[in-house]
Design a protein around this motif. Structure first.
Motif, PDB file in Angstrom:
ATOM      1  N   HIS A 425       0.834  -1.201   0.000  1.00 17.87           N
ATOM      2  CA  HIS A 425       0.000   0.000   0.000  1.00 17.87           C
ATOM      3  C   HIS A 425       0.868   1.250   0.000  1.00 17.87           C
ATOM      4  CE1 HIS A 425      -2.612   3.152   1.721  1.00 17.87           C
ATOM      5  NE2 HIS A 425      -3.567   2.538   1.050  1.00 17.87           N
ATOM      6  N   ASP A 469      -9.069   5.491   0.236  1.00 12.67           N
ATOM      7  CA  ASP A 469      -9.307   5.057  -1.146  1.00 12.67           C
ATOM      8  C   ASP A 469     -10.340   5.948  -1.833  1.00 12.67           C
ATOM      9  OD1 ASP A 469      -7.481   3.010  -0.860  1.00 12.67           O
ATOM     10  OD2 ASP A 469      -8.987   1.499  -0.349  1.00 12.67           O
ATOM     11  N   SER A 473      -9.709   8.370  -5.048  1.00 12.58           N
ATOM     12  CA  SER A 473     -10.457   8.100  -6.283  1.00 12.58           C
ATOM     13  C   SER A 473     -10.839   9.379  -7.019  1.00 12.58           C
ATOM     14  CB  SER A 473     -11.718   7.291  -5.962  1.00 12.58           C
ATOM     15  OG  SER A 473     -12.665   8.091  -5.260  1.00 12.58           O
TER      16      SER A 473
END
Length: 516
Positions: A425, A469, A473
């Motif tokens: 990650h 996340d 995005s």
């Protein structure tokens, strides 16, 4: 008839009124009793009442006192509750309680002297937000400056702790120094001595607060905690650490030295000096990229933020780290100090832990952890055995040894499934920032700052990762905008507003409507 009238004669003198706002454990009741005893010892009549606050730090108990000089044949009638605009002295055992006293109308500019400690005991509403939900103390001080006739504000809790007492004694000292009660200092001290418990410590705290209030009655407060970073030393006292220190000085801009040194200390504590060296390798590559992309004109902000958040990402919270922190001698010493335990007293600590099978798999070697995760039926059966709340008594041999064994897994941490996922990650995150820096420097810096969203372990980590996340995005919609960095910052701030991500949902919808 005349005799009844004589006994019922009432005093029309206006009483001196005091309101004390304190939470559980701060000795508000003791302080109220001291004030009553003090007044009565000086020939006054006094009465105190209390209205309990709500539990779990959503409100303080209000102790209300009224007092009058005793007069022969005259019987005063005292009120049971403070009346807005009619309080002479307000004593608040915590800064936000001082603010609440202003909101309640207890503090008025023509009458009220306000005595308050500037330390904070955070409310539930402040703690529950994923980001910084703490109230702004400067707002309170500005309001009290306007609302009160006079203010005495400094950290009375720290002063009491330094003297081995509780805050009620330092509040009593500040009250004596304020000269709002017509009693000599010696009478205050005699009242403490008459209590018979913890007299010496209480007197030390009382006198320290008295002197402090006389010498400097005000402390400055700040909206944000004052950050302290240790300067980079010439030597760290160990050959491996000295090599890291020399590398910081030689390979990085001076603006990043303090942050890099803090990161090295954190990662050495988290794992070992070799792991801290990996950290410098990562940040070093980002610094080279920063130089190529004109970072000098930006004061190398990309490198400085990388130094901070790469350390945060590499020192992730896992079960091994939690176990290590819970059994440290420094932690037990701190707890003993906080509860005021003496040398002859035994303190038992009970932890509440709620592990899930996800954490168990994350602690296993990568291959074994994946093998279990890829078999849903087995994973579910094991989770039913593991996924339970437990009260862990670290003062017992069984649980201490158990936590010690988990902490010992630090030696094999790099082989675990959790470490592999965190490293993967981290690389994806840094790759995204690196790809952006040549096109939108400011946005690349905000991508580094987004790592703030990922924290904790278990459910907390899962929620933070999900928000991270979702914020990331939105990058394709922001990369070509001049204000893309500002929008990325707004998205992160929205993500930190609430646990469920409702504010983030709205912010993402707004971004989706922007013209690209």
């Amino acid at each position: 008839m005349n005799e009844i009238r004589l006994k019922g004669t009432l005093s029309s003198d206006k009483p001196l009124t005091v309101a004390v706002l304190a939470m559980g454990g701060q000795g508000g009741g003791v302080l109220a009793d001291w004030i009553v005893a003090l007044a009565e010892s000086q020939g006054w009549m006094a009465q105190s009442t209390s209205v309990p606050g709500v539990a779990q730090r959503t409100g303080a108990t209000i102790y209300y006192l009224e007092m009058l000089p005793a007069r022969a044949g005259m019987q005063p009638i005292f009120s049971l509750m403070p009346t807005p605009g009619d309080v002479d002295v307000v004593v608040a055992a915590e800064l936000m309680e001082a603010g609440r006293s202003v909101l309640r109308g207890l503090v008025t500019p023509d009458r009220t002297s306000l005595i308050a400690s500037t330390h904070r005991s955070f409310a539930v509403s402040e703690k529950e937000k994923p980001g910084d939900g703490t109230g702004d103390p400067t707002v309170v001080t500005e309001a009290t400056d306007f609302a009160a006739k006079r203010t005495i504000t400094f950290d009375m809790d720290a002063l009491a702790t330094e003297n081995g007492s509780v805050i009620s004694s330092s509040l009593f000292g500040a009250l004596a120094a304020a000269d709002v009660l017509p009693f000599p200092k010696e009478a205050f001290e005699a009242t403490i001595r008459a209590g018979g418990k913890g007299v010496e410590a209480s007197l030390r705290s009382f006198n320290a607060a008295y002197d402090r209030a006389k010498r400097k009655p005000r402390d400055d407060v700040h909206a944000l905690p004052q950050k302290r970073t240790d300067p980079v030393p010439e030597t760290a006292g160990h050959p491996d650490l000295d090599r890291l220190v020399r590398r910081i000085r030689a390979d990085f801009p001076e603006s990043a030295w303090a942050t890099l040194f803090a990161g090295v200390k954190r990662l050495t504590d988290f794992q070992d000096p070799a792991y801290a060296c990996e950290y410098l390798d990562r940040v070093g590559k980002l610094f080279e990229l920063d130089v190529r992309c004109g970072g000098e004109k930006q004061e190398f902000r990309f490198t400085v933020q990388a130094a901070k958040y790469v350390a945060v990402a590499m020192a992730y919270d896992d079960v091994v780290r939690v176990a290590d922190l819970k059994i440290r001698a420094s932690r037990f010493a701190r707890i003993r100090k906080e509860v005021g335990a003496t040398d002859g007293q035994i303190v038992y600590v009970t932890e509440f832990m709620h592990p899930r099978m996800e954490e168990v798999c994350g602690t296993l070697p990568k291959g074994l952890g994946l093998w279990i995760e890829n078999r849903p039926a087995l994973f579910a059966r094991l989770d039913r055995l593991v996924n339970k709340g437990r009260r862990v008594k670290t003062g017992t041999v069984f649980w201490y040894v158990g936590l010690y064994m988990v902490a010992a897994l630090r030696r094999v941490r790099r082989t675990t499934l959790r470490h592999d996922r965190e490293a993967e990650h981290c690389e994806r995150w840094l790759s995204t920032a690196s790809d952006l820096i040549s096109r939108n420097y400011e946005l690349a810096v905000e991508v580094l700052n987004n790592r703030r969203l990922v924290k904790g372990y278990s459910d907390t980590h899962s929620r933070g990762l999900s928000k991270f996340d979702r914020v990331m995005s939105a990058l394709p919609m922001l990369v070509h905008r001049n204000d893309g960095a500002a929008w990325a910052r707004r998205l992160r701030q929205a993500a930190l507003l609430d646990e469920d991500g409702i504010a983030l949902d709205g912010a993402l919808k707004t971004v989706a409507t922007l013209e690209h």
